[in-house]
Design an enzyme around this catalytic site. Structure first.
Site, PDB file in Angstrom:
ATOM      1  N   HIS A  30      45.114  40.920  46.272  1.00 41.86           N
ATOM      2  CA  HIS A  30      46.217  40.266  45.563  1.00 41.86           C
ATOM      3  C   HIS A  30      46.647  39.013  46.316  1.00 41.86           C
ATOM      4  O   HIS A  30      46.888  39.051  47.523  1.00 41.86           O
ATOM      5  CB  HIS A  30      47.399  41.234  45.446  1.00 41.86           C
ATOM      6  CG  HIS A  30      48.619  40.609  44.840  1.00 41.86           C
ATOM      7  ND1 HIS A  30      48.663  40.140  43.549  1.00 41.86           N
ATOM      8  CD2 HIS A  30      49.844  40.362  45.373  1.00 41.86           C
ATOM      9  CE1 HIS A  30      49.855  39.647  43.299  1.00 41.86           C
ATOM     10  NE2 HIS A  30      50.599  39.766  44.387  1.00 41.86           N
ATOM     11  N   LYS A  89      54.279  32.601  45.875  1.00 39.17           N
ATOM     12  CA  LYS A  89      52.868  32.222  46.015  1.00 39.17           C
ATOM     13  C   LYS A  89      52.423  31.301  44.878  1.00 39.17           C
ATOM     14  O   LYS A  89      51.807  30.260  45.114  1.00 39.17           O
ATOM     15  CB  LYS A  89      51.991  33.485  46.054  1.00 39.17           C
ATOM     16  CG  LYS A  89      52.291  34.436  47.187  1.00 39.17           C
ATOM     17  CD  LYS A  89      51.342  35.612  47.211  1.00 39.17           C
ATOM     18  CE  LYS A  89      51.513  36.514  45.999  1.00 39.17           C
ATOM     19  NZ  LYS A  89      52.831  37.202  45.987  1.00 39.17           N
ATOM     20  N   ASP A 109      46.603  35.623  41.409  1.00 37.62           N
ATOM     21  CA  ASP A 109      46.919  37.044  41.260  1.00 37.62           C
ATOM     22  C   ASP A 109      45.841  37.948  41.855  1.00 37.62           C
ATOM     23  O   ASP A 109      46.119  38.733  42.753  1.00 37.62           O
ATOM     24  CB  ASP A 109      47.170  37.409  39.796  1.00 37.62           C
ATOM     25  CG  ASP A 109      47.847  38.759  39.659  1.00 37.62           C
ATOM     26  OD1 ASP A 109      48.697  39.088  40.511  1.00 37.62           O
ATOM     27  OD2 ASP A 109      47.528  39.498  38.711  1.00 37.62           O
ATOM     28  N   ARG A 127      57.459  31.106  67.772  1.00 41.20           N
ATOM     29  CA  ARG A 127      57.428  29.662  67.542  1.00 41.20           C
ATOM     30  C   ARG A 127      56.229  28.995  68.215  1.00 41.20           C
ATOM     31  O   ARG A 127      55.799  27.922  67.805  1.00 41.20           O
ATOM     32  CB  ARG A 127      58.727  29.026  68.070  1.00 41.20           C
ATOM     33  CG  ARG A 127      59.963  29.433  67.300  1.00 41.20           C
ATOM     34  CD  ARG A 127      61.215  28.833  67.925  1.00 41.20           C
ATOM     35  NE  ARG A 127      61.164  27.372  67.918  1.00 41.20           N
ATOM     36  CZ  ARG A 127      61.611  26.616  66.925  1.00 41.20           C
ATOM     37  NH1 ARG A 127      62.133  27.184  65.846  1.00 41.20           N
ATOM     38  NH2 ARG A 127      61.549  25.293  66.995  1.00 41.20           N
TER      39      ARG A 127
END
Length: 313
Positions: free
Chosen positions: A140, A161, A179, A246
């Site tokens: 997916h 997305k 998808d 980070r």
């Protein structure tokens, strides 16, 4: 078990290789039962050690057979065909010897001929089988072509997305699949992604419904397939969740079908331009593929500075 039939191979590769069906049934199966066995191992030159392969006879094999007694050739051919190879192909434009035709008929094995060189036939069939019988998985997400790099965008439902994909398409990048993405391991370190036929060219965006990207943005906005190079995971921070690292020293990796692929995590928050961030991640990946690691360069520069070699910056 991943498998295909001689009939399917003949249908797909017959016109390209100019295959002529001489005799025998087409219902034999080529299958891959073991993960360690690659589909390309299913075809090769005439071989007594691997009799279950699809056997290709070229000018060299037939020249050897002409120098041997008929009994010896028949013995070897019967030994190979008793193992029921899927088919025999006589290549190099050679005329099919009667003894080969007779043994194939006796063992009910399909026999083909082609004017193409035997090496070319083997290369083409190995490439075909490596794709046809490759390990496959459906995942997916959204698969995009960004700056020529295949990027698989993942994340929980509602992470954005499809919206990110739409923004990237509007910036000139290409859609492969939305998808559901079908990934195939076509080589030991190569993953190839493509779209299921039903979903091809379509993208679903909340509030807009289903959009046909090819119709809206044109032919150049869609891609048939891409090699996976980068996984981009969209993560919406939850209350109490730690901030992402980070300055990651070790690049994150994601394993799909046994192939390790670089992965970046982009925190989703209001006001963040994810399209720009993803493009930057892709450019960084391109540099890393060329051997340029910006993080390591910074660490090396910092180390030189701490050691008092600041003038060498």
């Amino acid at each position: 078990m991943r498998q295909t039939s001689v009939a399917r191979l003949y249908e797909d590769q017959g016109p390209r290789l100019q295959l002529t069906h001489v005799s025998g049934p087409l219902d034999a199966v080529l299958s891959v039962a073991e993960e360690r066995m690659w589909p390309a191992d299913l075809v090769g030159h005439l071989n007594l050690i691997h009799p279950t392969r699809l056997q290709v006879l070229g000018a060299a094999e037939l020249e050897w057979a002409r120098r041997q007694s008929r009994e010896k050739v028949a013995h070897h051919l019967n030994g190979i065909l008793s193992a029921r190879p899927p088919a025999i192909i006589v290549a190099d434009g050679c005329e099919t010897p009667n003894i080969v035709h007779g043994v194939c008929t006796a063992h009910n094995v399909a026999l083909f001929s082609t004017p193409h060189p035997s090496a070319s036939v083997i290369d083409q069939l190995r490439l075909y089988l490596s794709r046809q019988l490759a390990e496959k998985i459906s995942l997916h997400g959204v698969f995009m072509d960004v700056l020529g790099i295949g990027v698989f965008i993942t994340g929980n439902s509602g992470a954005g997305k499809s919206e990110l994909a739409l923004e990237l398409i509007s910036r000139g990048h290409g859609l492969v699949a939305d998808d559901i993405v079908e990934f195939s391991r076509t080589a030991p370190t190569v993953l190839e992604g493509r779209c299921p036929e039903l979903l091809k060219d379509f993208i679903e965006v909340r509030g807009l419904g289903i959009l046909n990207i090819r119709t809206i943005f044109g032919e150049t906005a869609c891609r048939r397939k891409m090699r996976l190079r980068l996984v981009c995971h969209l993560e919406r921070r939850q209350p109490g969740q730690d901030d992402p690292n980070r300055l990651p020293v070790q690049q994150e990796q994601q394993v799909i079908l046994g192939v390790s692929t670089p992965r970046v995590t982009l925190p989703v928050a209001a006001g963040r331009n994810l399209a720009v961030l993803l493009e930057a991640a892709v450019r960084s990946t391109i540099l890393q593929l060329r051997g340029v690691d910006s993080t390591q360069e910074f660490i090396d520069r910092q180390s030189r500075m701490l050691m008092g070699d600041g003038d060498g910056l």
